[in-house]
Design an enzyme around this catalytic site. Structure first.
Site, PDB file in Angstrom:
ATOM      1  N   ASP A   1       1.034  -1.199   0.249  1.00 38.12           N
ATOM      2  CA  ASP A   1      -0.179   0.037  -0.302  1.00 38.12           C
ATOM      3  C   ASP A   1       1.242   1.458  -0.138  1.00 38.12           C
ATOM      4  OD1 ASP A   1      -1.984   1.461   0.265  1.00 38.12           O
ATOM      5  OD2 ASP A   1      -2.729   0.956   1.677  1.00 38.12           O
ATOM      6  N   GLY A   2       0.525   2.401  -0.515  1.00 35.21           N
ATOM      7  CA  GLY A   2       1.223   3.062  -0.469  1.00 35.21           C
ATOM      8  C   GLY A   2       1.445   4.141  -1.242  1.00 35.21           C
TER       9      GLY A   2
ATOM     10  N   LEU B   1      11.249 -20.178  -5.320  1.00 28.23           N
ATOM     11  CA  LEU B   1      11.154 -19.218  -4.207  1.00 28.23           C
ATOM     12  C   LEU B   1       9.408 -19.701  -4.898  1.00 28.23           C
ATOM     13  CD1 LEU B   1      10.099 -16.911  -2.712  1.00 28.23           C
ATOM     14  CD2 LEU B   1      10.563 -15.796  -4.635  1.00 28.23           C
TER      15      LEU B   1
ATOM     16  N   HIS C   1       2.731   4.534  -8.882  1.00 32.14           N
ATOM     17  CA  HIS C   1       2.806   2.562  -9.503  1.00 32.14           C
ATOM     18  C   HIS C   1       3.504   1.840  -9.868  1.00 32.14           C
ATOM     19  CE1 HIS C   1      -1.924   2.264  -7.780  1.00 32.14           C
ATOM     20  NE2 HIS C   1      -1.898   2.372  -8.371  1.00 32.14           N
TER      21      HIS C   1
ATOM     22  N   ARG D   1       0.267   8.096  -2.501  1.00 36.01           N
ATOM     23  CA  ARG D   1       0.636   8.427  -1.788  1.00 36.01           C
ATOM     24  C   ARG D   1       2.396   9.202  -2.252  1.00 36.01           C
ATOM     25  NH1 ARG D   1      -0.645   5.884   3.112  1.00 36.01           N
ATOM     26  NH2 ARG D   1      -1.291   4.241   1.895  1.00 36.01           N
ATOM     27  N   TRP D   2       3.173   7.950  -2.341  1.00 37.90           N
ATOM     28  CA  TRP D   2       4.593   7.829  -2.335  1.00 37.90           C
ATOM     29  C   TRP D   2       4.452   9.652  -3.638  1.00 37.90           C
ATOM     30  CZ3 TRP D   2       7.579   7.488  -6.824  1.00 37.90           C
ATOM     31  CH2 TRP D   2       8.847   7.896  -6.423  1.00 37.90           C
TER      32      TRP D   2
HETATM   33  C1  FPP Z   1      -1.334   0.338  -3.561  1.00 43.65           C
HETATM   34  O1  FPP Z   1      -1.326   1.460  -3.664  1.00 43.65           O
HETATM   35  C2  FPP Z   1      -1.096  -0.261  -4.696  1.00 43.65           C
HETATM   36  C3  FPP Z   1      -2.365  -1.078  -5.922  1.00 43.65           C
HETATM   37  C4  FPP Z   1      -3.421  -0.907  -5.479  1.00 43.65           C
HETATM   38  C5  FPP Z   1      -1.799  -1.508  -7.045  1.00 43.65           C
HETATM   39  C6  FPP Z   1      -0.805  -2.704  -7.081  1.00 43.65           C
HETATM   40  C7  FPP Z   1       0.274  -2.009  -6.884  1.00 43.65           C
HETATM   41  C8  FPP Z   1       1.658  -2.407  -7.787  1.00 43.65           C
HETATM   42  C9  FPP Z   1       1.037  -1.900  -9.058  1.00 43.65           C
HETATM   43  C10 FPP Z   1       2.801  -2.793  -7.392  1.00 43.65           C
HETATM   44  C11 FPP Z   1       3.165  -4.157  -8.054  1.00 43.65           C
HETATM   45  C12 FPP Z   1       2.857  -5.481  -7.716  1.00 43.65           C
HETATM   46  C13 FPP Z   1       3.226  -6.460  -8.320  1.00 43.65           C
HETATM   47  C14 FPP Z   1       3.080  -7.800  -7.963  1.00 43.65           C
HETATM   48  C15 FPP Z   1       4.907  -6.372 -10.279  1.00 43.65           C
HETATM   49  P1  FPP Z   1      -2.177   2.780  -4.026  1.00 43.65           P
HETATM   50  O2  FPP Z   1      -2.607   3.221  -4.889  1.00 43.65           O
HETATM   51  O3  FPP Z   1      -3.234   2.059  -2.512  1.00 43.65           O
HETATM   52  O4  FPP Z   1      -1.341   4.208  -2.841  1.00 43.65           O
HETATM   53  P2  FPP Z   1      -2.655   5.034  -2.172  1.00 43.65           P
HETATM   54  O5  FPP Z   1      -3.111   4.062  -0.672  1.00 43.65           O
HETATM   55  O6  FPP Z   1      -1.508   5.841  -1.700  1.00 43.65           O
HETATM   56  O7  FPP Z   1      -3.482   5.645  -2.829  1.00 43.65           O
END
Ligand code: FPP
Length: 251
Positions: free
Chosen positions: A28-29, A140, A45, A32-33
């Site tokens: 998560d985050g 893994l 993302h 916000r990042w």
């Molecule tokens: C959380 O940040 C991220 C997600 C729901 C998106 C999916 C994850 C990725 C793209 C990372 C990579 C994954 C793989 C498997 C390569 P958010 O958008 O919820 O952040 P926020 O809470 O700050 O808005």
């Protein structure tokens, strides 16, 4: 607080005690990042994908834990703006396609967990291909949740149980916890010993539910794109300091 540890020191430290067999990550985050840097959410993302790649490479190369789960897209994430959802699927497809060869070489078996039939056809094809290509990976087991939800997972097992019962292959008394767990879409991964959530919030958000019955939970304010090798080692160190009783009293 002492001097910050190097990754090598952190590795040596966690290797001195029992390591978790399965670490699951709620990433998560990303948004916000990006927002904190005045960047579009998608940039967060993209950096989040880089963080995931870095972590998978590290865990596999160091043979740190045999199973890692990444919760990439939940059954609730469809409620985000359509643009963001489409772009996320694009990123995930690129991740799967671009990483396939490296995953094979590193001995990583990639398994996607979730209602994948609802995903765009090209992403679904890419998932099937990489699952097939990495099927023999034994370093893994990387479980990636895409359109995954803990309740969805339990419902799948419940439906299978009903079907088996209808076909006369399962008597109600035979359906115990062990039998039910075998019907879950997550049956091939061990129960997570440690669930890590980045980005401040302290909840499970419909990730592993049945599977999390005895998991240790670790929450960190670090935003996912900043979650690096040292952060993972810190989470594992914290886990190793806990006493897991599984409902029993201390011996
Ligand atoms: C959380 O940040 C991220 C997600 C729901 C998106 C999916 C994850 C990725 C793209 C990372 C990579 C994954 C793989 C498997 C390569 P958010 O958008 O919820 O952040 P926020 O809470 O700050 O808005």
């Amino acid at each position: 607080m002492g001097e910050p540890m190097t990754v090598a020191e952190g590795l040596a430290g966690v290797r001195g005690q029992a390591l978790p067999r399965h670490v699951a990550m709620i990433m998560d985050g990303n948004g916000r990042w990006a927002e904190r840097r005045g960047l579009p959410r998608m940039e967060g993302h993209r950096q989040g994908v880089k963080a995931a790649e870095r972590l998978v490479r590290f865990v596999a190369a160091e043979r740190l834990v045999p199973c890692l789960s990444l919760f990439a897209f939940s059954t609730e994430n469809w409620n985000r703006p359509r643009d963001e959802v489409e772009n996320l699927f694009g990123l995930l497809e690129r991740f799967v396609r671009e990483q396939a060869q490296e995953l094979v070489e590193e001995g990583v078996r990639l398994q996607v967990l979730g209602a994948v039939e609802a995903l765009p056809a090209s992403l679904l094809r890419a998932i099937r291909e990489v699952e097939e290509r990495t099927r023999r990976g034994d370093v893994l087991h990387l479980a990636v949740g895409i359109n995954f939800g803990g309740r969805w997972s339990i419902l799948q097992a419940a439906r299978r149980a009903v079907e088996l019962a209808r076909a006369g292959k399962l008597a109600p008394a035979e359906l115990d916890e062990v039998a039910f767990a075998k019907l879950l879409p997550t049956a091939a991964v061990p129960a997570p010993d440690l669930i890590v959530r980045t980005g401040e919030e302290k909840r499970i958000s419909n990730f592993y539910l049945w599977e999390a019955a005895y998991s240790e939970l670790y929450f960190t304010p670090t935003l996912w794109p900043d979650f690096d090798e040292g952060a993972l080692l810190a989470a594992i160190r914290d886990y190793q300091g806990r006493r897991r009783r599984f409902g029993k009293v201390e011996p």
